[in-house]
Design a protein around this motif. Structure first.
Motif, PDB file in Angstrom:
ATOM      1  N   UNK A  33      -6.858   6.065   4.698  1.00 58.15           N
ATOM      2  CA  UNK A  33      -7.012   5.056   5.724  1.00 58.15           C
ATOM      3  C   UNK A  33      -6.425   3.715   5.367  1.00 58.15           C
ATOM      4  N   UNK A  34      -5.652   3.617   4.283  1.00 59.75           N
ATOM      5  CA  UNK A  34      -5.025   2.365   3.865  1.00 59.75           C
ATOM      6  C   UNK A  34      -3.562   2.361   4.299  1.00 59.75           C
ATOM      7  N   UNK A  35      -3.213   1.415   5.135  1.00 61.14           N
ATOM      8  CA  UNK A  35      -1.827   1.226   5.556  1.00 61.14           C
ATOM      9  C   UNK A  35      -1.171   0.249   4.596  1.00 61.14           C
ATOM     10  N   UNK A  36      -0.107   0.686   3.932  1.00 57.46           N
ATOM     11  CA  UNK A  36       0.548  -0.110   2.896  1.00 57.46           C
ATOM     12  C   UNK A  36       1.985  -0.379   3.324  1.00 57.46           C
ATOM     13  N   UNK A  37       2.396  -1.610   3.171  1.00 51.71           N
ATOM     14  CA  UNK A  37       3.775  -2.010   3.451  1.00 51.71           C
ATOM     15  C   UNK A  37       4.550  -2.105   2.139  1.00 51.71           C
ATOM     16  N   UNK A  38       5.674  -1.410   2.072  1.00 50.58           N
ATOM     17  CA  UNK A  38       6.549  -1.431   0.910  1.00 50.58           C
ATOM     18  C   UNK A  38       7.834  -2.172   1.274  1.00 50.58           C
ATOM     19  N   UNK A  39       8.225  -3.093   0.421  1.00 50.33           N
ATOM     20  CA  UNK A  39       9.471  -3.832   0.585  1.00 50.33           C
ATOM     21  C   UNK A  39      10.517  -3.203  -0.317  1.00 50.33           C
ATOM     22  N   UNK A  40      11.649  -2.818   0.250  1.00 52.08           N
ATOM     23  CA  UNK A  40      12.719  -2.161  -0.488  1.00 52.08           C
ATOM     24  C   UNK A  40      13.832  -3.159  -0.793  1.00 52.08           C
ATOM     25  N   UNK A  41      14.304  -3.118  -2.028  1.00 52.15           N
ATOM     26  CA  UNK A  41      15.363  -4.022  -2.489  1.00 52.15           C
ATOM     27  C   UNK A  41      16.516  -3.180  -3.029  1.00 52.15           C
ATOM     28  N   UNK A  42      17.542  -2.893  -2.222  1.00 56.26           N
ATOM     29  CA  UNK A  42      18.709  -2.157  -2.731  1.00 56.26           C
ATOM     30  C   UNK A  42      19.638  -3.074  -3.517  1.00 56.26           C
ATOM     31  N   UNK A  80      10.698   7.514  -4.620  1.00 55.51           N
ATOM     32  CA  UNK A  80       9.650   8.475  -4.327  1.00 55.51           C
ATOM     33  C   UNK A  80       8.313   7.758  -4.453  1.00 55.51           C
ATOM     34  N   UNK A  81       7.590   7.673  -3.351  1.00 53.02           N
ATOM     35  CA  UNK A  81       6.319   6.947  -3.289  1.00 53.02           C
ATOM     36  C   UNK A  81       5.199   7.971  -3.196  1.00 53.02           C
ATOM     37  N   UNK A  82       4.285   7.893  -4.145  1.00 55.70           N
ATOM     38  CA  UNK A  82       3.145   8.797  -4.172  1.00 55.70           C
ATOM     39  C   UNK A  82       1.880   8.038  -3.833  1.00 55.70           C
ATOM     40  N   UNK A  83       1.022   8.677  -3.069  1.00 61.99           N
ATOM     41  CA  UNK A  83      -0.232   8.080  -2.649  1.00 61.99           C
ATOM     42  C   UNK A  83      -1.330   8.429  -3.647  1.00 61.99           C
ATOM     43  N   UNK A  84      -2.065   7.408  -4.084  1.00 61.90           N
ATOM     44  CA  UNK A  84      -3.174   7.613  -5.010  1.00 61.90           C
ATOM     45  C   UNK A  84      -4.443   7.896  -4.235  1.00 61.90           C
ATOM     46  N   UNK A  85      -5.496   8.189  -4.981  1.00 61.36           N
ATOM     47  CA  UNK A  85      -6.756   8.526  -4.331  1.00 61.36           C
ATOM     48  C   UNK A  85      -7.373   7.328  -3.656  1.00 61.36           C
ATOM     49  N   UNK A  86      -7.464   6.233  -4.338  1.00 60.98           N
ATOM     50  CA  UNK A  86      -8.070   5.021  -3.802  1.00 60.98           C
ATOM     51  C   UNK A  86      -7.375   3.837  -4.429  1.00 60.98           C
ATOM     52  N   UNK A  87      -7.645   2.673  -3.881  1.00 59.29           N
ATOM     53  CA  UNK A  87      -7.010   1.453  -4.366  1.00 59.29           C
ATOM     54  C   UNK A  87      -8.105   0.433  -4.683  1.00 59.29           C
ATOM     55  N   UNK A 117      11.147  -0.340  -4.863  1.00 58.52           N
ATOM     56  CA  UNK A 117      10.108  -0.405  -3.833  1.00 58.52           C
ATOM     57  C   UNK A 117       8.899  -1.140  -4.390  1.00 58.52           C
ATOM     58  N   UNK A 118       8.475  -2.195  -3.681  1.00 60.30           N
ATOM     59  CA  UNK A 118       7.350  -3.016  -4.113  1.00 60.30           C
ATOM     60  C   UNK A 118       6.305  -3.066  -3.006  1.00 60.30           C
ATOM     61  N   UNK A 119       5.051  -2.687  -3.269  1.00 60.48           N
ATOM     62  CA  UNK A 119       4.010  -2.830  -2.238  1.00 60.48           C
ATOM     63  C   UNK A 119       3.708  -4.298  -1.987  1.00 60.48           C
ATOM     64  N   UNK A 120       3.676  -4.675  -0.720  1.00 58.80           N
ATOM     65  CA  UNK A 120       3.531  -6.077  -0.370  1.00 58.80           C
ATOM     66  C   UNK A 120       2.212  -6.393   0.318  1.00 58.80           C
ATOM     67  N   UNK A 121       1.743  -5.530   1.169  1.00 55.44           N
ATOM     68  CA  UNK A 121       0.514  -5.800   1.914  1.00 55.44           C
ATOM     69  C   UNK A 121      -0.216  -4.500   2.171  1.00 55.44           C
ATOM     70  N   UNK A 122      -1.504  -4.626   2.435  1.00 59.69           N
ATOM     71  CA  UNK A 122      -2.343  -3.451   2.683  1.00 59.69           C
ATOM     72  C   UNK A 122      -3.372  -3.772   3.758  1.00 59.69           C
ATOM     73  N   UNK A 123      -3.554  -2.825   4.675  1.00 55.34           N
ATOM     74  CA  UNK A 123      -4.576  -2.913   5.703  1.00 55.34           C
ATOM     75  C   UNK A 123      -5.546  -1.750   5.526  1.00 55.34           C
TER      76      UNK A 123
END
Length: 756
Positions: free
Chosen positions: A554-563, A478-485, A582-588
């Motif tokens: 407006x932040x696009x975040x890439x999450x890498x999943x490791x099962x 479960x991935x929750x979005x925060x207010x800002x980064x 789930x690990x965040x890897x990159x952000x645009x």
């Protein structure tokens, strides 16, 4: 271009307010029609992202190298819906009336005559002109499109238009409205259209459908009872107030809705074939012939359908109800003769939780083994599923490919044919002659085993009963979005066994601001450390693609999943429980600022969207089309009237030829290497590469050092025809160890290579 990450963030006042976000499929990322992604190509299709603001819209393309390109940016008032139309399929005897104008945009904004949002305009990105306009009497609720049709949904109606000539094909008039983000949920596949129907007609009802009586859990029952008590107290207070004041109380919205929907059953889903459904008005009735009907079944017990979504294969359908507690996944077994002869297998019941939540986006992986569902709470739930149903474990979801339902060992040993619960012992084989066995129970056990064997190993018609029972699955992530980064702060991601994230889910500015989240699966785009031509290492391939999530920030975040296996101390077996990290890897950062200039149509011929459409129309790769454009521009520049005399052209040509193109000593290519590698000297200071003349760089390169001790990197995102750029940020901590970046020199020029 990589650079060290700066902790300075953009001011919130300079950012425009985002109203909606959406990922979309078009010619630029169509793996079926675009020749850039044929069977012999190893290219990765880019992501096409649309961001709607209160005063316009913005389109981004994120290719495989991660350098996001801004395709279009327009400020013209609020836009409710915008779709980049794919190139329609060629049909014999039919001509594409807008082939020279493509790519086209379908836009629904407030500039329509009369009531706002009551028309759909079709704009050409190649010429910038409006090529067609369709006006309606009701406000548009949704727009879906594929290579065959363009579907426009209203509150209780659906209209479909041909993608070639934009003429109306058919109209559905029996849609069941839903109080939610989408009042008329629809799902458009490659050929099938699914929508919520008003009534369940037994004559056309498909076999199977929802399994279970719709009973709630204990927590959901307690919450429902609390809401009922609160509602009863409210009605009692209104009754007392009306008796004291003498004023008549008006019915609430829910009471009106119940009266309006009397005689209609919620939770019914109908699927039609857009090619064989015919023309005119369509409504499932007892007296209709059922032409073009694929399935007609109950998807939910007592609640209306809130969202529907096809998987990439088009044979699996995910449905959600208004409460959002459980999501149902069905396998469609269509019959070519009649809708009533087909079957619908209820494979999974995806349990999200016991609190009410409204779904706003659903995304499947390409192999249909993972599904991500986002709600208005700002949370993205990730569920593991299989195309054939059944339990999910390490064997089914840790491999890079889809595995069979039964392993080779279990199938050859016959272990799947035996129910161990009937034997009362650890061994799955029932021994009737053993002293501990009961002779009276053996015939019942044998009949049950024969029945189970017939179900598991049946090679007959899957449309006939018995049908599989649904498997209840909980979200693994479960991935929750925060207010800002700010800095390195990233949104919270928790697994099914982890603790809850403490980040707030209230958007900046209060509840009045729109909470929007969009998700999409795709290959990783944060792994490239240099040239976009660098091929991916085989060791970097994972069992599941990365998950891209964009929210109202407006932040696009890439999450890498490791099962992986849940408990590492136990012995690894095929039935081991599955766990995902789930690990965040990159952000645009893609949000538009107030000072950013616009990029309006007509777009240039070398725009990625225009090139993709040309590649689909001509069935020629984009690289070949780019070379053709370059040669045409070269011929136009030589034959232009602005050129001077023939002597001046010769002088210009000679001046270009006499430029020194090789550094000394001159040697032939086969006589020795032309590249040399040099190392930066380690230092704690930060210097900048100076722009020295060519002669200086030939003698001895300047040794510089950059602050490589930081663990976060970012690169600028190239933009077409204007200087504004976006950046992606590597969010994995402790990835780059202490190393010395190398410098590669060739012909007197310096190139920087990062340590990976």
């Amino acid at each position: 271009m990589f650079q060290a990450y700066s902790h300075t963030t953009q001011k919130t006042d300079d950012r425009e307010k985002i109203h909606w976000v959406q990922f979309q499929q078009a010619d630029i990322n169509s793996i079926h029609t675009n020749p850039d992604y044929d069977a012999q190509s190893v290219g990765v299709a880019p992501l096409l992202l649309l961001i709607g603001y209160t005063n316009g819209v913005q389109i981004w393309a994120i290719p495989a190298n991660g350098e996001a390109q801004e395709v279009m940016s327009v400020r013209q008032g609020p836009i409710r819906f915008l779709k980049v139309l794919p190139t329609p399929l060629s049909v014999s005897g039919c001509h594409d009336l807008f082939a020279s104008k493509r790519p086209l945009l379908a836009v629904c904004d407030a500039s329509s005559a009369g009531q706002p949002y009551c028309s759909v305009k079709f704009l050409s990105l190649r010429t910038g002109d409006e090529v067609h306009n369709i006006a309606f009497k009701l406000p548009v609720a949704d727009i879906q499109c594929n290579e065959r049709v363009i579907v426009v949904a209203f509150t209780e109606k659906i209209a479909a238009f041909d993608a070639l000539d934009l003429k109306e094909k058919f109209c559905v008039t029996s849609c069941y409205p839903c109080p939610g983000p989408n009042p008329n949920p629809i799902a458009l596949g490659t050929r099938w259209l699914a929508y919520a129907d008003k009534k369940l007609v037994p004559v056309h009802q498909s076999c199977g459908g929802m399994t279970g009586d719709g009973r709630q859990s204990y927590a959901a029952t307690v919450i429902s009872a609390a809401k009922t008590i609160t509602k009863g107290l409210t009605i009692f207070g209104e009754t007392v107030a009306s008796s004291l004041t003498g004023m008549k109380s008006f019915p609430t919205h829910s009471q009106k809705e119940t009266v309006d929907n009397e005689g209609c059953r919620p939770g019914v889903v109908t699927i039609i074939d857009i090619e064989n459904v015919g023309k005119g008005q369509i409504s499932v009735q007892d007296d209709c012939d059922g032409e073009g009907l694929i399935a007609h079944f109950p998807a939910h017990a007592t609640e209306p359908v809130a969202a529907v979504k096809f998987d990439p294969s088009g044979t699996m359908l995910l449905t959600t109800d208004r409460l959002g507690h459980n999501f149902h996944l069905f396998r469609l077994m269509a019959h070519p003769w009649s809708c009533s002869l087909g079957a619908v297998h209820h494979l999974y019941t995806l349990h999200r939780g016991d609190t009410t939540a409204k779904v706003q986006d659903i995304s499947f992986t390409l192999d249909s083994r993972w599904v991500a569902i986002s709600t208005l709470h700002g949370t993205t739930h990730i569920f593991p599923v299989t195309p054939y149903g059944g339990s999910v474990n390490v064997r089914t979801h840790t491999s890079q490919r889809v595995v069979n339902r039964a392993s080779r060992f279990h199938r050859s040993a016959g272990l799947d044919d035996i129910d161990t619960r009937l034997t009362d012992r650890d061994s799955p084989v029932p021994v009737s002659g053993s002293p501990g066995s009961s002779p009276g129970q053996h015939p019942d056990q044998l009949r049950h085993l024969l029945h189970q064997n017939a179900i598991n190993n049946s090679m007959g018609n899957p449309r006939l009963p018995p049908y599989p029972h649904p498997t209840t699955t909980l979200p693994l992530v479960q991935i929750k979005q925060s207010l800002s980064i700010p800095g390195l702060a990233v949104p919270g991601a928790r697994t099914g066994t982890g603790s809850k994230s403490k980040c707030s889910l209230v958007p900046p500015g209060g509840a009045s601001e729109c909470v929007c989240v969009a998700v999409c699966w795709g290959p990783s785009r944060g792994w490239v450390a240099g040239s976009p031509n660098v091929s991916r290492d085989k060791s970097d391939k994972r069992a599941v693609d990365s998950l891209f999530v964009i929210s109202w920030t407006g932040n696009l975040i890439e999450y890498v999943l490791d099962p992986h296996m849940k408990n590492s101390t136990e012995k690894l077996t095929d039935d081991s429980q599955l766990e995902v990290t789930a690990t965040p890897r990159a952000q645009w950062t893609l949000i538009r600022s107030i000072s950013t200039s616009e990029l309006r149509p007509p777009l240039s011929p070398n725009n990625v969207v225009v090139l993709a459409t040309d590649a689909v129309l001509t069935q020629r790769p984009s690289a070949e089309l780019m070379g053709t454009l370059a040669r045409q521009e070269s011929r136009e520049s030589l034959s232009s009237d602005h050129s001077s005399s023939r002597d001046d052209q010769d002088d210009q040509w000679l001046s270009q030829v006499e430029i020194l193109t090789h550094s000394e000593p001159h040697r032939r290519l086969w006589m020795g290497p032309q590249f040399s590698f040099k190392t930066f000297q380690g230092s704690n200071t930060t210097t900048v590469l100076s722009s020295t003349p060519l002669s200086c760089s030939l003698t001895r390169p300047t040794h510089t050092c950059l602050p490589w001790t930081t663990t976060t990197l970012t690169f600028t995102v190239s933009k077409l025809h204007r200087p504004a750029r976006a950046q992606w940020r590597c969010l994995v901590a402790n990835v780059h160890t202490a190393c010395r970046p190398a410098v590669m020199s060739s012909a007197g020029h310096l190139y920087q290579r990062l340590c990976s």
